[in-house]
Scaffold this active site. Sequence first.
Site, PDB file in Angstrom:
ATOM      1  N   SER A   1     -90.400 -61.040  -3.615  1.00 57.29           N
ATOM      2  CA  SER A   1     -91.560 -61.478  -2.821  1.00 57.29           C
ATOM      3  C   SER A   1     -92.905 -60.982  -3.330  1.00 57.29           C
ATOM      4  CB  SER A   1     -91.416 -61.020  -1.374  1.00 57.29           C
ATOM      5  OG  SER A   1     -90.645 -61.930  -0.665  1.00 57.29           O
TER       6      SER A   1
ATOM      7  N   TYR B   1     -90.505 -71.504  -7.075  1.00 64.89           N
ATOM      8  CA  TYR B   1     -90.369 -70.348  -6.173  1.00 64.89           C
ATOM      9  C   TYR B   1     -89.196 -69.449  -6.577  1.00 64.89           C
ATOM     10  CZ  TYR B   1     -89.430 -67.576  -2.034  1.00 64.89           C
ATOM     11  OH  TYR B   1     -89.173 -66.515  -1.191  1.00 64.89           O
TER      12      TYR B   1
ATOM     13  N   VAL C   1     -87.433 -57.916  -1.950  1.00 64.84           N
ATOM     14  CA  VAL C   1     -86.052 -57.500  -1.674  1.00 64.84           C
ATOM     15  C   VAL C   1     -85.312 -57.032  -2.928  1.00 64.84           C
ATOM     16  CG1 VAL C   1     -85.767 -58.833   0.463  1.00 64.84           C
ATOM     17  CG2 VAL C   1     -85.152 -59.873  -1.743  1.00 64.84           C
TER      18      VAL C   1
HETATM   19  N1  GLN Z   1     -86.336 -64.645  -3.190  1.00 60.46           N
HETATM   20  C1  GLN Z   1     -86.283 -63.976  -1.927  1.00 60.46           C
HETATM   21  C2  GLN Z   1     -86.019 -64.999  -0.840  1.00 60.46           C
HETATM   22  O1  GLN Z   1     -86.524 -66.071  -0.950  1.00 60.46           O
HETATM   23  C3  GLN Z   1     -87.571 -63.265  -1.706  1.00 60.46           C
HETATM   24  C4  GLN Z   1     -87.629 -62.585  -0.362  1.00 60.46           C
HETATM   25  C5  GLN Z   1     -88.233 -61.241  -0.377  1.00 60.46           C
HETATM   26  O2  GLN Z   1     -88.388 -60.565  -1.394  1.00 60.46           O
HETATM   27  N2  GLN Z   1     -88.509 -60.805   0.802  1.00 60.46           N
HETATM   28  O3  GLN Z   1     -85.323 -64.754   0.107  1.00 60.46           O
END
Ligand code: GLN
Length: 306
Positions: A63, A191, A260
């Site tokens: 994220s 994304y 995350v």
């Molecule tokens: N790629 C992760 C998702 O889309 C990113 C989420 C995150 O880092 N909070 O769930």
Amino acid sequence: MNLNELLDKLVIKNRPICELGHLANYIPELDRAPKGALGIFITDINGNKYCAGDWNNKFTIQSISKLITLMLAILDNGEDYVFSKVGMEPTGDPFNSIVKLETSNGKKPYNPMINAGAIAVSSMIKGKDAKEKFDRLLDFFKLISEDNTLDVDYKVYCSESETGNRNRSMGYFLKSEGIIDGNVEDALTVYFKQCSIEVTAETLSKIAVFLLNNGRLSTGEEIIPTRVATIIKTLMVTCGMYDNSGEFAIRVGIPSKSGVGGGILSVVPGKMAIGVYAPSLDEKGNPIAGVALLEDLSKELNLTIF
Ligand code: GLN
């Protein structure tokens, strides 16, 4: 005690906290991370570097990429267009929540730091297809981090893309509401790829230096206007730690963005640029020992901006 000694001490103190969290196993590849890892890399305003623990471990940016994509989306489309499609308000809901999408004013995602908002922002990157859009975005990541080696971890990308049904559903909803103008699969590909860019705590510190310098490279060249750097840092304060942003502002008080994969990118205006790695997460999806480490550091050095 010098800063390196302090960082060593704080890593040793906070490492046991890793045991209290969990890895982001909803993305299967992320479940392979070393749960007990904790590292930090700091670049101060004078360019001095300090580090401790697992600062050189590789992980995916997740994220935290939302900050960088937002910068390029604003450069590509202008601030007014971007914020006509995505709001500026914190949600108080988890980062992957869908619940407010249908009820919000104009069906706009609340902000660019939740997944729905970030997918909308990814759709705004200019390019004729997903490849051209992502190539431009990766070049932008390389430019602002002053690191030409950045690339995607394709195992994580495939793992995310195969299991990203919740994100897909948000993408298609946004398409149906006209928030996403172009091809929705292209937006999702951009994304998932941006989230899978491989970094270290040092890379995060380099990107944070760019924000510390209000959007300028080490050569002094302006890449984004100060106004855009200010927008990014403000969103870090209000939305950067998801639905824990309020408590984080009180406990730590440093503009920060988590992912995350275990990263936290933090900017202490006028003082320092920080990258943290701690893949064990709390229930909100923030790096559990990384937040504790930043809280200690903020108290020791009086870094709160408030
Ligand atoms: N790629 C992760 C998702 O889309 C990113 C989420 C995150 O880092 N909070 O769930």
